[in-house]
Design a protein around this motif. Structure first.
Motif, PDB file in Angstrom:
ATOM      1  N   GLY A 100      -4.632   3.745  -4.596  1.00 43.92           N
ATOM      2  CA  GLY A 100      -3.660   2.821  -4.020  1.00 43.92           C
ATOM      3  C   GLY A 100      -3.010   3.259  -2.734  1.00 43.92           C
ATOM      4  O   GLY A 100      -2.102   2.580  -2.244  1.00 43.92           O
ATOM      5  N   THR A 101      -3.441   4.371  -2.155  1.00 44.81           N
ATOM      6  CA  THR A 101      -2.869   4.822  -0.886  1.00 44.81           C
ATOM      7  C   THR A 101      -3.622   4.172   0.266  1.00 44.81           C
ATOM      8  O   THR A 101      -4.849   4.263   0.350  1.00 44.81           O
ATOM      9  N   THR A 102      -2.882   3.544   1.156  1.00 48.72           N
ATOM     10  CA  THR A 102      -3.477   2.854   2.304  1.00 48.72           C
ATOM     11  C   THR A 102      -3.109   3.490   3.628  1.00 48.72           C
ATOM     12  O   THR A 102      -3.608   3.079   4.679  1.00 48.72           O
ATOM     13  N   CYS A 103      -2.236   4.493   3.597  1.00 46.94           N
ATOM     14  CA  CYS A 103      -1.821   5.189   4.812  1.00 46.94           C
ATOM     15  C   CYS A 103      -1.432   6.605   4.432  1.00 46.94           C
ATOM     16  O   CYS A 103      -0.828   6.824   3.379  1.00 46.94           O
ATOM     17  N   PHE A 104      -1.779   7.578   5.296  1.00 46.89           N
ATOM     18  CA  PHE A 104      -1.435   8.961   4.983  1.00 46.89           C
ATOM     19  C   PHE A 104      -1.088   9.725   6.249  1.00 46.89           C
ATOM     20  O   PHE A 104      -1.537   9.394   7.350  1.00 46.89           O
ATOM     21  N   ALA A 105      -0.272  10.763   6.073  1.00 45.06           N
ATOM     22  CA  ALA A 105       0.046  11.698   7.149  1.00 45.06           C
ATOM     23  C   ALA A 105      -0.777  12.946   6.943  1.00 45.06           C
ATOM     24  O   ALA A 105      -0.723  13.561   5.877  1.00 45.06           O
ATOM     25  N   ASP A 106      -1.535  13.327   7.962  1.00 46.81           N
ATOM     26  CA  ASP A 106      -2.422  14.468   7.834  1.00 46.81           C
ATOM     27  C   ASP A 106      -1.937  15.616   8.706  1.00 46.81           C
ATOM     28  O   ASP A 106      -1.338  15.410   9.759  1.00 46.81           O
ATOM     29  N   MET A 107      -2.212  16.814   8.252  1.00 46.36           N
ATOM     30  CA  MET A 107      -1.909  18.022   9.011  1.00 46.36           C
ATOM     31  C   MET A 107      -3.066  18.983   8.795  1.00 46.36           C
ATOM     32  O   MET A 107      -3.152  19.646   7.771  1.00 46.36           O
ATOM     33  N   TYR A 108      -4.003  18.987   9.768  1.00 49.62           N
ATOM     34  CA  TYR A 108      -5.131  19.892   9.619  1.00 49.62           C
ATOM     35  C   TYR A 108      -5.826  20.077  10.966  1.00 49.62           C
ATOM     36  O   TYR A 108      -5.526  19.386  11.940  1.00 49.62           O
ATOM     37  N   PHE A 109      -6.770  21.015  10.968  1.00 56.33           N
ATOM     38  CA  PHE A 109      -7.520  21.317  12.178  1.00 56.33           C
ATOM     39  C   PHE A 109      -8.490  20.171  12.507  1.00 56.33           C
ATOM     40  O   PHE A 109      -8.789  19.336  11.667  1.00 56.33           O
ATOM     41  N   PHE A 110      -8.976  20.163  13.733  1.00 57.83           N
ATOM     42  CA  PHE A 110      -9.923  19.157  14.214  1.00 57.83           C
ATOM     43  C   PHE A 110      -9.433  17.732  13.933  1.00 57.83           C
ATOM     44  O   PHE A 110     -10.126  16.928  13.296  1.00 57.83           O
ATOM     45  N   PRO A 111      -8.238  17.414  14.408  1.00 49.29           N
ATOM     46  CA  PRO A 111      -7.730  16.052  14.187  1.00 49.29           C
ATOM     47  C   PRO A 111      -8.588  14.984  14.853  1.00 49.29           C
ATOM     48  O   PRO A 111      -8.539  13.822  14.454  1.00 49.29           O
ATOM     49  N   ASP A 112      -9.382  15.375  15.853  1.00 48.37           N
ATOM     50  CA  ASP A 112     -10.299  14.410  16.461  1.00 48.37           C
ATOM     51  C   ASP A 112     -11.360  13.960  15.459  1.00 48.37           C
ATOM     52  O   ASP A 112     -11.755  12.786  15.450  1.00 48.37           O
ATOM     53  N   GLY A 117       0.823  -1.193   0.000  1.00 49.10           N
ATOM     54  CA  GLY A 117       0.000   0.000   0.000  1.00 49.10           C
ATOM     55  C   GLY A 117       0.858   1.244   0.000  1.00 49.10           C
ATOM     56  O   GLY A 117       1.875   1.328   0.698  1.00 49.10           O
ATOM     57  N   LEU A 118       0.472   2.227  -0.802  1.00 49.77           N
ATOM     58  CA  LEU A 118       1.234   3.469  -0.890  1.00 49.77           C
ATOM     59  C   LEU A 118       1.009   4.308   0.368  1.00 49.77           C
ATOM     60  O   LEU A 118      -0.068   4.287   0.967  1.00 49.77           O
ATOM     61  N   VAL A 119       2.031   5.060   0.741  1.00 45.92           N
ATOM     62  CA  VAL A 119       1.993   5.891   1.949  1.00 45.92           C
ATOM     63  C   VAL A 119       2.168   7.348   1.536  1.00 45.92           C
ATOM     64  O   VAL A 119       3.235   7.744   1.068  1.00 45.92           O
ATOM     65  N   ASN A 120       1.120   8.126   1.689  1.00 53.20           N
ATOM     66  CA  ASN A 120       1.159   9.559   1.370  1.00 53.20           C
ATOM     67  C   ASN A 120       1.687  10.280   2.604  1.00 53.20           C
ATOM     68  O   ASN A 120       0.953  10.500   3.573  1.00 53.20           O
ATOM     69  N   ALA A 121       2.944  10.681   2.567  1.00 52.73           N
ATOM     70  CA  ALA A 121       3.624  11.158   3.768  1.00 52.73           C
ATOM     71  C   ALA A 121       3.359  12.623   4.106  1.00 52.73           C
ATOM     72  O   ALA A 121       3.809  13.101   5.153  1.00 52.73           O
ATOM     73  N   HIS A 122       2.637  13.339   3.239  1.00 51.56           N
ATOM     74  CA  HIS A 122       2.303  14.735   3.565  1.00 51.56           C
ATOM     75  C   HIS A 122       1.061  15.160   2.816  1.00 51.56           C
ATOM     76  O   HIS A 122       1.065  15.245   1.581  1.00 51.56           O
ATOM     77  N   THR A 123      -0.001  15.419   3.564  1.00 51.47           N
ATOM     78  CA  THR A 123      -1.201  15.963   2.943  1.00 51.47           C
ATOM     79  C   THR A 123      -2.033  16.690   3.985  1.00 51.47           C
ATOM     80  O   THR A 123      -1.721  16.682   5.179  1.00 51.47           O
TER      81      THR A 123
END
Length: 443
Positions: free
Chosen positions: A122-134, A64-70
């Motif tokens: 094909g992305t199965t994991c991602f790194a997120d940076m945004y408000f309301f992480p809950d 699975g592809l890993v999107n390391a910044h979004t």
């Protein structure tokens, strides 16, 4: 015979580890969500009794592809403003709309849309940076994808928090109430050196050390960022972070476009993870990350799309092709960033950055069955002499047919299994109407 839950047979299996390895006419056996074995199809049929057998003779299986910044929820802002410089884009178009509209419901809807797009590419994991992480945490749980969610810090009021103390309080509460596991990790996510002061960075460094967390931020993205740092602090942003004891293997640095040779050496020696986002950098005319020079020094490299508001997609297959071609053009070297290396960046490199490499990022026994099937039997990828090169240089995300995360099939023949697209599309429409309002009405 050994019982397993799933046996996936495919024309090619690309495990990523060892680098460049290829198994022809192979099979992956899966039990309890984890990979039991990679072997030939004949051996698999002799050795395993599968509850379900999936036959994909024209497909290649990759991790699975890993999107390391979004910024997942920003899919709702896709195309809202294009063809303007970064700071004008942020100050005049994005931030005013975020102040007016962003709330937990915005994040839930935007993140669902992002997950739908990522799974279908094909992305199965991602790194997120945004408000309301809950709110993003809720969506990740419900959809079955994996994520490393950023706990945001900035030094000014936003819809998520009003002051540095409130950001810290909310983020500590999330760490306590929503403990990390193999599906969701937490990251500390100060937005950027120009939006976070020294005092906040010092508290982030303390929290990172105390809780063993990684720090994810934008760094050296534009020349303007560096000029402003020199004017304000008398030092470049990387040097400032070094003074604050943040330049180490726990630092995830997105973009890293403007680097001196000395900074490249520092990044490589300290184990900083560079999150390369070539298409966003190109679209915003931020510059060219010296990825080939970083690779030559064995720097830790991962691949990200950035948000759909500045890319304008979350397509890591397309990002791989752009990364490989751009690296060759910038370096003046056709051997720079070969296909197998860029596939590693998009899989194991991202998993290492996000601290998931113990369980995902490659197809190996014992790791979770996060598997993507890419159909190489279509006219666009025939004939197929080298499946790795075909995926990087010729395939498109529309050739991703099936996706498993932890052995659970989240995409079946291009159909999402946990997300109802008709319902989600109806959920998106009211946001489209609100966000399209003229900016003067937001003042």
């Amino acid at each position: 015979m050994e019982p397993v839950d799933i046996l996936i047979q495919a024309g090619w299996i690309i495990p990523v580890v060892p680098a460049g390895e290829l198994l022809v006419d192979g099979a992956v056996a899966v039990a309890d969500g984890r990979i039991v074995a990679l072997c030939s199809r004949e051996e698999a049929e002799r050795r395993f009794q599968a509850a379900e057998t999936v036959s994909l003779p024209d497909h290649a299986l990759i991790p699975g592809l890993v999107n390391a910044h979004t910024h997942a929820a920003m899919t709702l802002l896709r195309g809202i403003t294009d063809d303007v410089p970064l700071m004008e884009w942020l100050n005049d178009h994005i931030w005013p709309r975020e102040v007016r509209w962003v709330d937990a419901d915005f994040v839930r809807t935007g993140t669902r849309l992002a997950v739908a797009e990522m799974l279908r590419s094909g992305t199965t994991c991602f790194a997120d940076m945004y408000f309301f992480p809950d709110a993003a945490w809720e969506v990740v749980r419900e959809t079955g994808i994996r994520a490393a969610l950023g706990l945001i810090f900035v030094d000014f009021p936003t819809p998520w928090a009003r002051c540095p103390e409130e950001y810290l309080e909310k983020n500590r509460a999330l760490l306590q109430n929503c403990p990390a596991d193999d599906q969701i990790q937490w990251l500390l996510a100060p937005h950027a050196p120009y939006s976070v002061g020294d005092a906040t960075f010092e508290r982030i460094a303390e929290l990172a050390d105390h809780a063993n967390l990684r720090v994810h931020l934008h760094l050296h993205e534009t020349a303007q960022e560096i000029h402003e740092s020199l004017d304000r602090y008398g030092e470049r942003p990387l040097a400032r972070l070094d003074r604050l004891e943040l330049v180490n293997e726990c630092l995830l640095a997105a973009h890293m476009v403007h680097l001196t040779e000395e900074e490249i050496e520092t990044v490589a020696e300290r184990g900083v993870h560079v999150l390369h986002c070539p298409e966003s950098n190109l679209k915003l005319a931020s510059g060219f990350c010296p990825v080939a020079r970083l690779a030559d020094r064995d720097a830790a490299l991962a691949l990200g799309t950035d948000g759909a508001a500045s890319n304008n997609d979350l397509d890591l297959i397309g990002e791989m092709r752009t990364a490989a071609l751009l690296a060759k053009g910038v370096a003046g070297d056709p051997e720079a960033l070969p296909a197998a290396r860029v596939l590693e960046m998009a899989t194991l490199g991202g998993a290492e950055a996000l601290h998931f490499d113990h369980c995902i990022g490659s197809l190996e026994p014992g790791k979770y069955a996060d598997i993507v099937a890419v159909d190489l039997g279509r006219p666009e990828t025939q004939p197929c002499y080298d499946p790795i090169s075909q995926i990087v240089y010729a395939a498109t995300r529309e050739q991703v047919t099936d996706v498993w995360v932890g052995g659970q099939q989240l995409l079946t023949q291009r159909r999402l299994t946990r997300l109802d697209w008709t319902a989600l599309k109806a959920e998106i429409r009211p946001w489209e109407i609100r966000l399209a309002e003229p900016l003067e009405q937001l003042e």
